[in-house]
Structure formats: C-alpha cells, structure tokens
Design an enzyme around this catalytic site. Structure first.
Site, short mmCIF file in Angstrom:
data_model
loop_
_atom_site.label_atom_id
_atom_site.label_comp_id
_atom_site.label_asym_id
_atom_site.label_seq_id
_atom_site.Cartn_x
_atom_site.Cartn_y
_atom_site.Cartn_z
N PRO A 1 0.82 -1.22 0.00
CA PRO A 1 0.00 0.00 0.00
C PRO A 1 0.85 1.26 0.00
O PRO A 1 1.85 1.37 0.72
CB PRO A 1 -0.81 -0.12 1.30
CG PRO A 1 -0.90 -1.59 1.54
CD PRO A 1 0.42 -2.15 1.07
N CYS A 2 0.42 2.23 -0.83
CA CYS A 2 1.21 3.46 -1.00
C CYS A 2 0.54 4.67 -0.36
O CYS A 2 1.12 5.76 -0.36
CB CYS A 2 1.43 3.74 -2.48
SG CYS A 2 -0.08 4.11 -3.40
N GLN A 3 -0.67 4.49 0.20
CA GLN A 3 -1.42 5.67 0.65
C GLN A 3 -0.68 6.49 1.70
O GLN A 3 -0.81 7.71 1.75
CB GLN A 3 -2.79 5.22 1.20
CG GLN A 3 -3.75 4.72 0.15
CD GLN A 3 -3.59 3.23 -0.12
OE1 GLN A 3 -2.60 2.62 0.26
NE2 GLN A 3 -4.58 2.65 -0.79
N PHE B 1 2.42 7.06 1.85
CA PHE B 1 3.60 7.71 1.28
C PHE B 1 3.26 8.67 0.14
O PHE B 1 4.04 9.57 -0.17
CB PHE B 1 4.58 6.65 0.74
CG PHE B 1 4.89 5.55 1.71
CD1 PHE B 1 5.66 5.80 2.84
CD2 PHE B 1 4.41 4.27 1.51
CE1 PHE B 1 5.95 4.78 3.75
CE2 PHE B 1 4.69 3.24 2.40
CZ PHE B 1 5.46 3.50 3.53
N SER B 2 2.11 8.49 -0.49
CA SER B 2 1.78 9.22 -1.70
C SER B 2 1.52 10.70 -1.44
O SER B 2 0.88 11.07 -0.45
CB SER B 2 0.54 8.61 -2.36
OG SER B 2 0.13 9.37 -3.47
#
EC number: 2.1.1.37
Length: 328
Positions: free
Chosen positions: A71-73, A75-76
């Site tokens: 999951p990138c949420q 860091f995005s």
C-alpha cells in the site's frame, strides 16, 4: 531458457503480474486482501489468486522472482503522507516472503516518496541481511508506452548482481490516442456515473481542456467558496482531459470529477471504466469483478501494464544472462 516463476503479493487485479506473464513468467501465487481484485486476477491471468492477508499467510511457494506493490497511501503525495498509517509497515512483509520463496530477484513497486521513508530503510537492511544487493529505479510510465504521467519507484533486490533499468521509449502516447479508439457496443466496462444536478450543470459549461477556473469565471454561482480560498491550487479538478497530452496520474477515484482532470475531452461525462483501463494499458479482453467503484480501484491502484512489461523484460534479461554465464 527454462520457465521462470514468480509470486505477486499485494497483487491487486494483476496489472503488475500482466507484464511478467507477457514475458513468459508463470505466476505460482498471487495474494491480495480484496476478493474482487483476486476474482479479476483469476479471470484474466491464471487461477492462482488467493484472498488473504499477506501478513497472515505462511504457505509460500518457491519462485524465481517475488514482486510486490505494498500500500502506498501513507507515502503518496496524493494522500495524507501519514507516517503512522498502519498500512506502511506492510512493506516489511516483503523480506519474509523473499526468504520463504527463495527468490533470486525481488521487485517492490511504490510511489517515489517511499524511498525516503523509514520503512524503505528497514526493508533494504532486512533484504541486505539475506544477501541481496539493493538498487532503486525511478521510472515514469509515460516513457514506456503508457498515455499517462505516472512516476513510480522500484526497489530491486538481487542475488544475481546489478542489472540495468529498462531503456525508455522515445515516442509518447497521448490520452487522445487512446480515447479516440472505438469501444465495441456492449462492452460492460464502458460505463460511468450519470451526472445529475449541479454536477451536470458544471460539466456542461466546462470547455475543451478547461477546468474549475472556467467555471469560476463563467458560473461563479455553481462554485463553492472553498474554490476561491484555495486559489491556484488543485486546478485540475473538474477538468477535461487534454487529448494532446498524456493524462496525469489516474487514481482509483477517476470517475469523480472533483478528484482530477478526468472529464472526457468533449462529452459531458467522466471517463468510463474501459477508458480508464486503457489509460493503464490494460488489454480490452480483460474484465473486472465487482461493482463500479471496486473496479475503478482495481484499475487506478495498479501498475500500468506497459511499465510492468518493461520492468519484467529487464528482470528476464538479467536472469537469462546469469544462466548463460553459469552454463558456460
């Protein structure tokens, strides 16, 4: 060359896997917590998908390559970039899977800020402790045949030495190149939310290549006070796609005009699910499981297939060269 195998963790619907399958890799396991995404994976690729948590799964098969899109949420830059987001530490499952699968190469995909996070530093140290060399690539999907500006970070953990990032293509594809292609009648993914009320009024007033700034000029009564307060920020919202340019990063909310430049260039609607899939390089024969929003999530959260294919090609070439040297 022997058949090479791979595992895909945090697989989503399999867009990352698709690039590896196109290069002859055989998936032996895909795992994701979304049942809709796994149903799509099994429908379009191979029937090896399992709906489960990566962190609670122990029946890990042997594979030549491990790919992962944690999951990138957290860091995005499109999200909160919350360092305390509990999903951030899921990336630290990768070393456990790398060890259990005995993978020669591990490829971790995420947003560029991931490389500056403490989770990435811990991930790198853990993989180095298993004998992997760590390399990083920053690649933009638009350079590999995707009609979309989408920069992604790839962490390569290798037990076969350094290998090169894929060379960019020189010809860029525009959003218009893709949206101009005819969609067959009856394609069930060629659908979008029907705008009503104030949303419909706004969309009808937005000119080609226009956005919320045109609405503020033409119909201020249709604009909330917050638009004035934020000024020149978020100018892409309620924006029409520029057919002469690549699209900006397509998100899982691409059927919501308040989330970006996702209105059709000339028609009074957002992009359809099929059009969003095409922007991600997904073949037209793919079908996705679930209701519209879960399908949009599967599309928007995936690695663009042309970019995945370029990365997979670099991995295949590196493994092949290593095997040739060993044989010699």
């Amino acid at each position: 060359m022997r058949n090479m195998t791979f595992c895909d963790i945090f697989s989503g619907a399999g867009l990352f896997s698709a690039g590896f399958v196109d290069h002859g890799f055989e998936p032996v396991l895909a795992i994701d917590i979304s049942k809709e995404a796994i149903a799509s994976y099994n429908r379009n690729l191979r029937d090896v998908g399992v709906t489960a948590s990566v962190s609670g799964f122990d029946d890990i098969p042997q594979a030549d390559v491990l790919i992962a899109g944690p999951p990138c949420q957290g860091f995005s830059t499109l999200g909160r970039q919350d360092p305390l987001d509990v999903r951030n530490d899921l990336a630290l499952e990768v070393p456990r899977w790398a060890k259990a699968s005995n993978a020669e190469v591990v490829v971790v995909e995420n947003v560029p800020p991931f490389l500056s996070s403490q989770q990435w530093r811990r991930l790198a140290v853990m993989l180095e402790g298993q004998g992997y060399e760590i390399f990083t690539w920053l690649l933009d999907a638009v350079d590999y045949g995707t009609p979309q500006l989408r920069r992604r970070a790839f962490t390569i953990a290798s037990k076969i030495g350094r290998f090169n990032a894929p060379a960019p293509h020189h010809e860029r594809i525009t959003a218009g190149d893709v949206l101009a292609r005819e969609i067959p009648v009856g394609d069930e993914l060629h659908r979008w939310p029907q705008p009503v009320g104030i949303a419909a009024q706004r969309i009808q007033l937005i000119p080609p290549r226009g956005d919320k700034r045109d609405l503020m000029r033409l119909a201020p009564e249709l604009c909330p006070p917050s638009w004035t307060r934020v000024g020149c920020q978020a100018t892409d919202v309620w924006g029409r796609v520029d057919p002469d340019q690549p699209l900006n990063t397509i998100r899982c909310t691409f059927q919501n005009p308040s989330k970006g430049r996702y209105l059709h260039p000339v028609e009074n609607r957002t992009l359809s699910l099929r059009e969003g899939a095409r922007i991600q390089g997904v073949p037209d024969h793919w079908m996705f499981a679930g209701r519209p929003y879960p399908v949009a999530r599967q599309i928007g959260n995936g690695v663009p297939v042309p970019l995945a294919r370029a990365v997979a090609g670099a991995v295949r070439d590196a493994i092949s060269k290593t095997e040739i040297k060993v044989a010699a």
